[in-house]
Design a protein around this motif. Sequence first.
Motif, PDB file in Angstrom:
ATOM      1  N   LEU A  11      54.296  35.354  42.514  1.00  0.00           N
ATOM      2  CA  LEU A  11      53.616  36.456  41.831  1.00  0.00           C
ATOM      3  C   LEU A  11      52.903  35.976  40.570  1.00  0.00           C
ATOM      4  O   LEU A  11      51.781  36.395  40.274  1.00  0.00           O
ATOM      5  CB  LEU A  11      54.608  37.564  41.478  1.00  0.00           C
ATOM      6  N   ALA A  12      53.552  35.086  39.826  1.00  0.00           N
ATOM      7  CA  ALA A  12      52.936  34.556  38.610  1.00  0.00           C
ATOM      8  C   ALA A  12      51.690  33.737  38.939  1.00  0.00           C
ATOM      9  O   ALA A  12      50.695  33.801  38.211  1.00  0.00           O
ATOM     10  CB  ALA A  12      53.943  33.709  37.838  1.00  0.00           C
ATOM     11  N   GLN A  16      47.202  34.700  37.974  1.00  0.00           N
ATOM     12  CA  GLN A  16      46.149  33.894  37.370  1.00  0.00           C
ATOM     13  C   GLN A  16      44.766  34.324  37.848  1.00  0.00           C
ATOM     14  O   GLN A  16      43.766  34.034  37.199  1.00  0.00           O
ATOM     15  CB  GLN A  16      46.361  32.417  37.695  1.00  0.00           C
ATOM     16  N   ASP A  17      44.692  35.001  38.980  1.00  0.00           N
ATOM     17  CA  ASP A  17      43.417  35.437  39.535  1.00  0.00           C
ATOM     18  C   ASP A  17      43.068  36.830  39.026  1.00  0.00           C
ATOM     19  O   ASP A  17      43.943  37.657  38.789  1.00  0.00           O
ATOM     20  CB  ASP A  17      43.476  35.443  41.067  1.00  0.00           C
ATOM     21  N   ASP A  18      41.763  37.093  38.888  1.00  0.00           N
ATOM     22  CA  ASP A  18      41.316  38.398  38.397  1.00  0.00           C
ATOM     23  C   ASP A  18      41.300  39.473  39.475  1.00  0.00           C
ATOM     24  O   ASP A  18      41.206  40.655  39.171  1.00  0.00           O
ATOM     25  CB  ASP A  18      39.920  38.282  37.780  1.00  0.00           C
ATOM     26  N   THR A  54      42.516  41.571  52.908  1.00  0.00           N
ATOM     27  CA  THR A  54      41.665  40.922  53.909  1.00  0.00           C
ATOM     28  C   THR A  54      42.388  39.697  54.435  1.00  0.00           C
ATOM     29  O   THR A  54      43.343  39.212  53.827  1.00  0.00           O
ATOM     30  CB  THR A  54      40.306  40.480  53.327  1.00  0.00           C
ATOM     31  N   ARG A  55      41.898  39.191  55.552  1.00  0.00           N
ATOM     32  CA  ARG A  55      42.501  37.985  56.131  1.00  0.00           C
ATOM     33  C   ARG A  55      42.418  36.836  55.129  1.00  0.00           C
ATOM     34  O   ARG A  55      41.369  36.557  54.565  1.00  0.00           O
ATOM     35  CB  ARG A  55      41.754  37.620  57.405  1.00  0.00           C
ATOM     36  N   GLY A  56      43.567  36.209  54.885  1.00  0.00           N
ATOM     37  CA  GLY A  56      43.609  35.052  53.993  1.00  0.00           C
ATOM     38  C   GLY A  56      43.709  35.378  52.518  1.00  0.00           C
ATOM     39  O   GLY A  56      43.617  34.482  51.685  1.00  0.00           O
ATOM     40  N   SER A  57      43.910  36.646  52.188  1.00  0.00           N
ATOM     41  CA  SER A  57      44.040  36.990  50.777  1.00  0.00           C
ATOM     42  C   SER A  57      45.217  37.949  50.573  1.00  0.00           C
ATOM     43  O   SER A  57      45.652  38.623  51.497  1.00  0.00           O
ATOM     44  CB  SER A  57      42.752  37.620  50.245  1.00  0.00           C
ATOM     45  N   VAL A  58      45.703  37.976  49.354  1.00  0.00           N
ATOM     46  CA  VAL A  58      46.781  38.888  48.962  1.00  0.00           C
ATOM     47  C   VAL A  58      46.424  39.480  47.605  1.00  0.00           C
ATOM     48  O   VAL A  58      45.699  38.874  46.812  1.00  0.00           O
ATOM     49  CB  VAL A  58      48.154  38.178  48.890  1.00  0.00           C
ATOM     50  N   ASP A  59      46.944  40.668  47.343  1.00  0.00           N
ATOM     51  CA  ASP A  59      46.721  41.309  46.056  1.00  0.00           C
ATOM     52  C   ASP A  59      47.957  42.130  45.705  1.00  0.00           C
ATOM     53  O   ASP A  59      48.754  42.484  46.568  1.00  0.00           O
ATOM     54  CB  ASP A  59      45.485  42.213  46.104  1.00  0.00           C
ATOM     55  N   PHE A  60      48.110  42.429  44.440  1.00  0.00           N
ATOM     56  CA  PHE A  60      49.252  43.209  43.987  1.00  0.00           C
ATOM     57  C   PHE A  60      49.166  44.628  44.528  1.00  0.00           C
ATOM     58  O   PHE A  60      48.117  45.254  44.507  1.00  0.00           O
ATOM     59  CB  PHE A  60      49.310  43.233  42.457  1.00  0.00           C
ATOM     60  N   ALA A  61      50.290  45.135  45.001  1.00  0.00           N
ATOM     61  CA  ALA A  61      50.352  46.501  45.506  1.00  0.00           C
ATOM     62  C   ALA A  61      50.748  47.474  44.402  1.00  0.00           C
ATOM     63  O   ALA A  61      50.494  48.668  44.512  1.00  0.00           O
ATOM     64  CB  ALA A  61      51.355  46.591  46.662  1.00  0.00           C
ATOM     65  N   LEU A  62      51.358  46.962  43.351  1.00  0.00           N
ATOM     66  CA  LEU A  62      51.826  47.815  42.257  1.00  0.00           C
ATOM     67  C   LEU A  62      50.799  47.832  41.126  1.00  0.00           C
ATOM     68  O   LEU A  62      50.355  46.782  40.671  1.00  0.00           O
ATOM     69  CB  LEU A  62      53.160  47.299  41.722  1.00  0.00           C
ATOM     70  N   PRO A  63      50.430  49.001  40.662  1.00  0.00           N
ATOM     71  CA  PRO A  63      49.455  49.090  39.576  1.00  0.00           C
ATOM     72  C   PRO A  63      49.935  48.358  38.328  1.00  0.00           C
ATOM     73  O   PRO A  63      51.108  48.456  37.959  1.00  0.00           O
ATOM     74  CB  PRO A  63      49.354  50.594  39.301  1.00  0.00           C
ATOM     75  N   LEU A  65      50.752  45.390  37.661  1.00  0.00           N
ATOM     76  CA  LEU A  65      51.699  44.272  37.711  1.00  0.00           C
ATOM     77  C   LEU A  65      51.029  42.978  37.254  1.00  0.00           C
ATOM     78  O   LEU A  65      51.632  42.185  36.541  1.00  0.00           O
ATOM     79  CB  LEU A  65      52.294  44.113  39.115  1.00  0.00           C
ATOM     80  N   ARG A  66      49.770  42.753  37.638  1.00  0.00           N
ATOM     81  CA  ARG A  66      49.035  41.551  37.205  1.00  0.00           C
ATOM     82  C   ARG A  66      48.995  41.496  35.674  1.00  0.00           C
ATOM     83  O   ARG A  66      49.294  40.474  35.067  1.00  0.00           O
ATOM     84  CB  ARG A  66      47.619  41.550  37.767  1.00  0.00           C
ATOM     85  N   GLU A  67      48.633  42.601  35.057  1.00  0.00           N
ATOM     86  CA  GLU A  67      48.521  42.648  33.606  1.00  0.00           C
ATOM     87  C   GLU A  67      49.886  42.433  32.947  1.00  0.00           C
ATOM     88  O   GLU A  67      49.991  41.752  31.932  1.00  0.00           O
ATOM     89  CB  GLU A  67      47.917  43.986  33.159  1.00  0.00           C
ATOM     90  N   TYR A  68      50.919  43.014  33.535  1.00  0.00           N
ATOM     91  CA  TYR A  68      52.268  42.832  32.997  1.00  0.00           C
ATOM     92  C   TYR A  68      52.670  41.362  33.051  1.00  0.00           C
ATOM     93  O   TYR A  68      53.153  40.801  32.073  1.00  0.00           O
ATOM     94  CB  TYR A  68      53.281  43.678  33.776  1.00  0.00           C
TER      95      TYR A  68
END
Length: 113
Positions: A11-12, A16-18, A54-63, A65-68
Amino acid sequence: MELSAIDRTFLAAMAQDDGPSNMSELTARLQVSPDYASQYRLRLIAAGMIGAPTRGSVDFALPYLREYLRGTMPRRSGSEATRSRWCPCPRGADASSAAPSVIRNVRDSATFV
């Protein structure tokens, strides 16, 4: 579900990605095999922490969380930032302290957001 140290490290690395993280870039960033990264991707999807937009990518599901995670990770530069099995904790610290216990409860508190 309680997150393992490797889950938190994954997750950390995503933080690092926007935007959505490319799995091949995460694999290189974490210096692990694609199969190894895929296992943790599946664990985090099952836990509801991330999604696969999308295929080959992941993103945070929780609002937010990236910023936290960005707010709790120490700043690094150079080789310190890219050392083997990147860990968001200070050198010599246990990886299990990489993120506070709040992350374990983020899934439960998401209903209050």
